[in-house]
Scaffold this motif. Sequence first.
Motif, short mmCIF file in Angstrom:
data_model
loop_
_atom_site.label_atom_id
_atom_site.label_comp_id
_atom_site.label_asym_id
_atom_site.label_seq_id
_atom_site.Cartn_x
_atom_site.Cartn_y
_atom_site.Cartn_z
N ILE A 1 0.84 -0.60 -0.32
CA ILE A 1 0.24 -0.03 0.16
C ILE A 1 1.24 0.95 -0.17
O ILE A 1 1.73 0.87 0.78
CB ILE A 1 -1.40 -0.09 1.00
CG1 ILE A 1 -1.80 -1.40 0.84
CG2 ILE A 1 -1.46 1.19 1.26
CD1 ILE A 1 -2.99 -1.40 2.77
N ARG A 2 0.54 2.56 -1.05
CA ARG A 2 1.21 3.91 -1.06
C ARG A 2 0.61 4.74 -0.23
O ARG A 2 1.45 5.54 -0.36
CB ARG A 2 1.72 4.03 -2.39
CG ARG A 2 2.21 2.82 -3.11
CD ARG A 2 3.84 2.72 -2.09
NE ARG A 2 5.11 1.33 -2.65
CZ ARG A 2 5.09 0.66 -2.11
NH1 ARG A 2 4.35 0.40 -0.78
NH2 ARG A 2 5.81 -0.57 -2.66
N ASP A 3 -0.88 4.16 0.14
CA ASP A 3 -1.27 5.62 0.92
C ASP A 3 -2.56 4.47 1.66
O ASP A 3 -4.04 4.36 1.24
CB ASP A 3 -2.47 6.33 -0.43
CG ASP A 3 -2.90 7.56 0.43
OD1 ASP A 3 -2.90 7.59 1.87
OD2 ASP A 3 -3.45 8.59 -0.12
N PHE A 4 -2.64 4.80 2.74
CA PHE A 4 -3.10 4.21 3.55
C PHE A 4 -4.31 4.57 4.01
O PHE A 4 -5.44 4.38 4.76
CB PHE A 4 -2.14 3.92 4.78
CG PHE A 4 -1.17 2.61 5.13
CD1 PHE A 4 -1.95 1.28 5.26
CD2 PHE A 4 0.04 3.39 4.69
CE1 PHE A 4 -1.08 0.29 5.34
CE2 PHE A 4 1.41 1.61 4.63
CZ PHE A 4 0.04 0.64 5.28
N ARG A 5 -4.35 5.70 3.58
CA ARG A 5 -5.95 7.19 3.71
C ARG A 5 -6.38 5.97 2.63
O ARG A 5 -7.96 6.58 2.97
CB ARG A 5 -5.35 8.35 3.88
CG ARG A 5 -5.34 9.06 4.72
CD ARG A 5 -4.58 10.56 4.10
NE ARG A 5 -4.50 11.20 5.03
CZ ARG A 5 -2.72 11.52 5.04
NH1 ARG A 5 -2.47 10.72 4.30
NH2 ARG A 5 -2.18 12.82 6.40
N ALA A 6 -6.23 5.85 1.34
CA ALA A 6 -6.80 5.77 0.64
C ALA A 6 -7.27 4.10 0.51
O ALA A 6 -8.10 4.07 0.13
CB ALA A 6 -6.12 5.38 -0.45
N LEU A 7 -6.68 3.08 1.31
CA LEU A 7 -6.72 1.94 1.00
C LEU A 7 -6.18 1.47 2.08
O LEU A 7 -5.47 1.45 2.30
CB LEU A 7 -6.52 1.08 -0.06
CG LEU A 7 -6.36 -0.20 0.24
CD1 LEU A 7 -7.47 -1.07 -0.55
CD2 LEU A 7 -5.54 -1.10 -1.23
N ALA A 8 -7.30 0.63 3.33
CA ALA A 8 -7.00 -0.74 3.82
C ALA A 8 -7.51 -2.09 3.46
O ALA A 8 -8.26 -2.64 2.84
CB ALA A 8 -8.11 -0.50 5.36
N VAL A 9 -6.37 -3.35 4.16
CA VAL A 9 -6.17 -4.63 4.50
C VAL A 9 -7.21 -4.95 5.66
O VAL A 9 -6.59 -4.97 6.58
CB VAL A 9 -5.77 -5.38 3.36
CG1 VAL A 9 -5.99 -6.48 3.33
CG2 VAL A 9 -4.94 -4.43 2.39
N ALA A 10 -8.26 -5.97 5.06
CA ALA A 10 -8.24 -6.45 5.81
C ALA A 10 -8.92 -8.27 5.83
O ALA A 10 -8.49 -8.25 4.64
CB ALA A 10 -10.34 -6.61 6.43
N GLU A 11 -9.09 -9.21 6.79
CA GLU A 11 -9.22 -10.68 6.51
C GLU A 11 -10.05 -11.23 6.22
O GLU A 11 -10.88 -10.90 6.66
CB GLU A 11 -8.31 -11.41 7.17
CG GLU A 11 -6.46 -11.14 7.52
CD GLU A 11 -5.90 -11.23 8.99
OE1 GLU A 11 -6.53 -12.54 9.33
OE2 GLU A 11 -4.83 -10.65 9.40
N GLY A 12 -10.34 -12.21 4.71
CA GLY A 12 -11.93 -12.50 5.14
C GLY A 12 -11.96 -13.55 4.24
O GLY A 12 -10.20 -13.64 3.78
N ASP A 13 -13.00 -13.20 2.83
CA ASP A 13 -13.29 -14.04 1.71
C ASP A 13 -13.18 -12.53 0.53
O ASP A 13 -13.67 -11.39 0.68
CB ASP A 13 -14.90 -14.24 1.70
CG ASP A 13 -15.05 -15.73 2.50
OD1 ASP A 13 -14.42 -16.30 2.51
OD2 ASP A 13 -16.35 -15.31 3.13
N PRO A 14 -12.05 -13.14 -0.27
CA PRO A 14 -11.63 -11.84 -0.49
C PRO A 14 -12.69 -11.33 -1.30
O PRO A 14 -13.86 -11.90 -2.10
CB PRO A 14 -10.65 -13.13 -2.04
CG PRO A 14 -10.34 -14.19 -1.42
CD PRO A 14 -11.51 -14.17 -0.70
N THR A 15 -12.52 -9.92 -1.69
CA THR A 15 -13.47 -9.24 -2.58
C THR A 15 -12.64 -7.64 -3.08
O THR A 15 -11.61 -7.32 -3.14
CB THR A 15 -14.37 -8.12 -1.33
OG1 THR A 15 -14.11 -7.70 -0.99
CG2 THR A 15 -15.54 -9.71 -1.00
#
Length: 788
Positions: free
Chosen positions: A663-677
């Motif tokens: 990730i290059r901008d954590f304001r724009a994107l976050a990652v969580a765990e679960g079924d991929p989407t």
Amino acid sequence: MDLLLFLLGGFALVVLVRWWRGAVPRWVAIGYLALAGLFWSPGLATRGVQVPVDSAYFYHPWSDTQTQPVVAGNGLLGDVIFQMVPFRTLVRERLLRGEAPLWAHSLFTGQPLLGNAQSAPFAPLHLMALPLPPVRAITLAAAWQMLLCLLLMDALLRALGAGTAAAVLGAVAFALCPFLVSFALYPLGMAASFLPGVVLGILALWRGERGGLAGLVACALALALSGHPETIAHAAVLAGCVAGALLLQRGPRPRWRFLGVLGAAAVLTGLLAAPVLLPFVQVLPETARWQAVKGTILTPPWVPADLRVVVDPLVYGSPRDGIWTRAGANFHEISTAWVGLVPLALALAGVADRRRGWIVLGGALALAVALGVPGISPAAARLPVVSLALPVRYRLLWCFALAVAAALAVDELPRRARGRWALVATLVAAAAALALVPPPDLRWERAWWIATLGGGAVALATLLIPRARPAFAWVAVGVVLADLALLGVRYNAWVSPRFDLAPPPVLRPLLAAGAGAGSTKAGPFRVLGAGGSLNPNLAAIYGIWDPRPNDPIVPAATVALIDQVWGYPSVNGVGGLIRLEHEGIGVRARGGDAAARPLLDYLGVRYFLAPPRWKLPLPWQRVWRHAGGQMWENPAALPLFFVPASVEIERGRGEAVARAAAIRDFRALAVAEGDPTSPREQRGGARLRRVTPNGFVLDLATPSGALVVSSVSFMSGWRIDVDGRAVRPRRVNGGFLGFDAPPRARRAVVDYRPAGWTWGLALAGLGAVLAVGLAGLDYRRRRRATPV
């Protein structure tokens, strides 16, 4: 103040031990009080301390407050100032405010405090020392633990049949041995001081003596609360051996009853210690230390030359004098198998006696495990309880066994010709071995060597002169006291009061801005230093939040993400997290600056301490300069909690860590765990209203629901309540805390309250009720047995 507190607490300990086991004469107990006080007098009776605070002054910004070069009193004790002092500072602040010491915001990106174990918030001797600040309280507690070890060891030896001189000999040999002296400022040293009390309690139970159960539980509980789980394993091994040996004999009470009462003592101790032990057990599998050693069998390398430390603890030199010639190990772990020349000779000469022989054999097996002897050490490392402690630290049981065996032999051997000549032979052999393996040619080390050989000669002459022979036991006491006192009294060096850890000038504007409270108008922020500057965890004593790890009990999931980006080699790498170049900022990252800077922003690193002449690139802005360096501000630092613009779901932890690292901008994107989407858009926000001792209170604005993310370490003990309803914590960005806020959420309470703490309190309450009930039953039984 320190000396007065030592005397008051020391008298209390004397009264308690004599009330439990009255065999220790009053004059001997007062002598032990004087010995412990004199040993630690540099830190008790002066403005200086015997905690190695001078180690901090090798690093910026503390080093710039000194006009002369700093020479460390003992560089090996760095963990005391960089771990023990910060832990004790945080714990003391919490306890004095009546708060539970569960979580530490200022260490790493947040980590368990109670679950660390070495923080030892409820260690009895540390609780007694609460009136003093940690850098003074640690020395005070060390003096008390030496006194307590002397008293308990003396009482144990008298219970085993030793006379006064013999009991004093064994007590001094164990309490002043290099193992306990070198670990005196560590939780290990405090826990080990209760070991003789545990053995004494088991012996009293076997004999059916009054107070056996209460004394055993008290000593075992104090050991468990002192903050070193490994020593619990040492105590369990020793207790098992002692109980097994007693079961082989015919005692005054049936074996089944002894086992039943011993089991009751173990259960009661476990219940009362549950609030400390259960959080540690819960936390450990999630830590970097556990992930590093899980499934491995730890055995020290077998180095035959290490056998020399049995007859000369200074053969490899000493960290106190700035020399150490043994590669791959330190003084603590190698050169601490010494209990004095005369006790060593006494123990070996007395092996012909069956009881003393078994004691020495058990100690020798422990030493073989510690030295890594082929066949013995690997086999022991596979045993269920033995494997819970580092093998090298089984030297503790060797020292204990030799001290006991020597005390039991000192009265008997000189009386009989065969025993006397055996003692002469072993004393000559031990002295010859020490003479042939001299320490390095340094003034103090050679002075100890000459004095110890001279003391051995005096003891030998006392044995050979018939008129002097009756005084041998007391001569041996004097010889071993001189031997061990001269060896250990300077190990924990006196440090000048000018090393007072006062905030350096460059940090004062930071503290005035609210770093000490972890809260400003911009919310809590984190601070980094170049390389080893602003050494973590030491920044925590000022309340500064530093995201660098300096302790293996840190969350492994969080370490995994930072390691993926920055690639620093170990969780203890103080200088490995970040590296600055002269004309710019360069972070040691796998993907270069482009990969590293977004993570700095995400971690909320708002300030950076740099050397005076360094210049950082945009967006960093220099905000002030003082002696010790300059402080730069990062306006791009993210708040601790926020709502990212979009969220992506990955299937497993490994995939989530790899994706978050890119990730290059954590304001724009976050990652969580679960079924991929694929990424989904989010609206809303989160604002930190208040930092609580073990959590946070947030104001939310999530009109259609959102995933709230943070840069706080994820652990299984987090509890989250949103508008009065429990919400399940989620791991986000590979190793950090997040949660799903429902539509139109307004308030969230995030609290670290591990199940081990909740259940531990309940079990401790049950244990207290059982203890009161057992005390009542014992009182009624004794009243019925008392004739009217």
